[in-house]
Design an enzyme around this catalytic site. Structure first.
Site, PDB file in Angstrom:
ATOM      1  N   TYR A  14       0.820  -1.212   0.000  1.00 21.86           N
ATOM      2  CA  TYR A  14       0.000   0.000   0.000  1.00 21.86           C
ATOM      3  C   TYR A  14       0.855   1.265   0.000  1.00 21.86           C
ATOM      4  O   TYR A  14       0.533   2.254   0.672  1.00 21.86           O
ATOM      5  CB  TYR A  14      -0.986  -0.003   1.184  1.00 21.86           C
ATOM      6  N   TYR A 141     -13.998  -7.265   4.080  1.00 16.24           N
ATOM      7  CA  TYR A 141     -12.651  -7.409   3.494  1.00 16.24           C
ATOM      8  C   TYR A 141     -12.240  -8.875   3.614  1.00 16.24           C
ATOM      9  O   TYR A 141     -12.321  -9.452   4.696  1.00 16.24           O
ATOM     10  CB  TYR A 141     -11.629  -6.530   4.218  1.00 16.24           C
ATOM     11  N   ASP A 242     -15.203 -16.209   7.516  1.00 14.47           N
ATOM     12  CA  ASP A 242     -13.815 -15.763   7.367  1.00 14.47           C
ATOM     13  C   ASP A 242     -13.320 -15.333   8.749  1.00 14.47           C
ATOM     14  O   ASP A 242     -13.523 -14.199   9.172  1.00 14.47           O
ATOM     15  CB  ASP A 242     -13.755 -14.610   6.367  1.00 14.47           C
ATOM     16  N   LYS A 271      -3.552 -15.719   9.860  1.00 15.93           N
ATOM     17  CA  LYS A 271      -2.946 -14.690  10.717  1.00 15.93           C
ATOM     18  C   LYS A 271      -2.282 -15.258  11.972  1.00 15.93           C
ATOM     19  O   LYS A 271      -1.110 -15.552  11.965  1.00 15.93           O
ATOM     20  CB  LYS A 271      -3.969 -13.606  11.044  1.00 15.93           C
TER      21      LYS A 271
END
Length: 419
Positions: A14, A141, A242, A271
């Protein structure tokens, strides 16, 4: 470290190559601290993008990696198996909702989502139906790879510029009732209407349970998730949870689905799976889903990453899950939540703050205007903390092992910087 080379040649996430954001060189890390090259130590409020729940340089995780390294770091998973993967899958089956019985290991969270979507498509193909659409909610997301981007909000996310290139799926209004607020049945009406109108072409619903992550850090009422499960059952639609950001204790429950007492048909995790040490993810499915997928024309699930079931990552993940199984995380997260409940309302009084919210080891400060990333990042580092906001959101997801005085430094840094 050659920061000039970094700025000219290393393309960070980003970040623009034309006007790159400043980067802070980290020399080492210990506990909740990142040690910079210039000797400064800063408290990590991000858990390295929400993954380092046990802190850095953890002796048990280090030892697990060293022990496995002496045996084998990697071996292909096709036609071969090994103890670290078998042990990890056993742990995951034991700790996730009972219907989830089959574990597909993958490389990253985005890949776990890709796998879940492919599973859903292949499930319907095996049943002789073509169902090309997915239903989800706005402000969601699910990752940066193509299929994951396609179920991420196309208008309110970092992926809006890809609109028109991605498959177009169905987006319902996101839940508005806050986690601890009063439930309003109207909250699920748009979702219900879109499911009713399109159910014959929907392969699955995919949703982040309870906490929407990078799409807005929104924390919603568990009844919404409960209604989603009921509607999926009513129309025979698969439900994908998710749990990549929310799994392994981050919300105060081991998995966020537990807040609504529901079980998905497919679950994505990642994660924190390895305690932030290595990249690894998993997609779990019910026996019904897995067996149906494999009953079709292909006779198997058509996916197989090169580093699937990487022994080194599995060994570290086993050590990380063993730390969780000791149960200390529950009190640690409860203590973090209590402290956030005491400190964030004070920040919420600031004029530039629109809202503050928290759940488990998640604290969010939403501003009226987007931050200047370079300026705010420097201010945080000067205050001895590492917090990386995005857009209008300044948030923290610290390691579970953070001490009260260290957490106070994080929230005080936010208060001072926004003042």
């Amino acid at each position: 470290m050659d920061l000039e080379f970094d700025q000219q040649h290393v393309w960070h996430p980003y970040t623009s190559t034309l006007n790159p954001l400043p980067c802070y060189p980290v020399e080492s890390a210990e506990g909740v601290y990142l040690k910079l090259e210039d000797g400064r130590e800063i408290i990590d409020g991000m858990s390295s993008w929400w993954s380092t729940i046990h802190g850095y340089n953890h002796p048990e995780l280090n030892q697990a990696a060293k022990n496995q390294l002496d045996k084998m770091s990697h071996v292909m998973f096709g036609g071969i198996t090994h103890q670290p993967a078998v042990e990890l899958c056993r742990k995951l089956v034991d700790m996730t909702p009972e219907p989830l019985q089959h574990v597909f290991l993958a490389d990253s969270g985005s890949v776990a989502v890709e796998v879940s979507l492919k599973m859903a498509l292949q499930y319907w193909h095996a049943k002789g139906e073509r169902r090309p659409k997915f239903l989800t909610v706005k402000h969601g997301y699910h990752g940066d790879t193509f299929a994951a981007m396609s179920v991420t909000d196309p208008n309110n996310s970092m992926h809006s510029l890809y609109k028109g290139f991605l498959p177009e799926h169905i987006f319902a209004q996101s839940p508005e009732c806050p986690f601890n607020g009063e439930w309003n049945e109207d909250d699920v009406l748009d979702f219900k209407h879109k499911l009713e109108a399109n159910h014959s072409e929907i392969a699955a619903v995919i949703i982040e349970p309870i906490v929407q992550g990078a799409g807005g850090m929104r924390i919603y009422h568990p009844t919404f998730l409960k209604r989603v499960r009921e509607l999926c059952d009513q129309y025979g639609i698969l439900l994908i949870a998710d749990e990549i950001a929310t799994g392994f204790g981050r919300t105060g429950k081991l998995f966020a689905c537990e807040h609504a007492e529901i079980s998905p048909d497919i679950m994505c995790i990642g994660k924190a799976l390895t305690g932030g040490y290595m990249t690894l993810s998993a997609t779990l499915a019910t026996k019904h889903v897995a067996d149906t997928v494999c009953s079709g024309e292909a006779g198997c699930f058509m996916h197989g990453p090169t580093f699937m079931g990487n022994p080194l990552a599995c060994a570290v993940a086993n050590a990380s899950l063993e730390l969780l199984q000791k149960g200390h995380w529950h009190q640690q997260v409860a203590d973090i939540e209590k402290q956030l409940a005491e400190s964030l309302p004070e920040i919420g009084k600031l004029e530039k703050v629109k809202d503050v919210r928290w759940l488990g080891a998640i604290g969010v400060v939403e501003l009226h205007e987007p931050v200047n990333m370079a300026e705010i990042q420097k201010a945080f580092v000067d205050n001895g903390v590492w917090i990386r906001p995005f857009g209008t959101l300044v948030y923290i997801m610290p390691p579970f092992i953070i001490k009260p005085q260290e957490l106070s430094r994080l929230t005080l840094a936010i208060l001072r910087t926004l003042q």
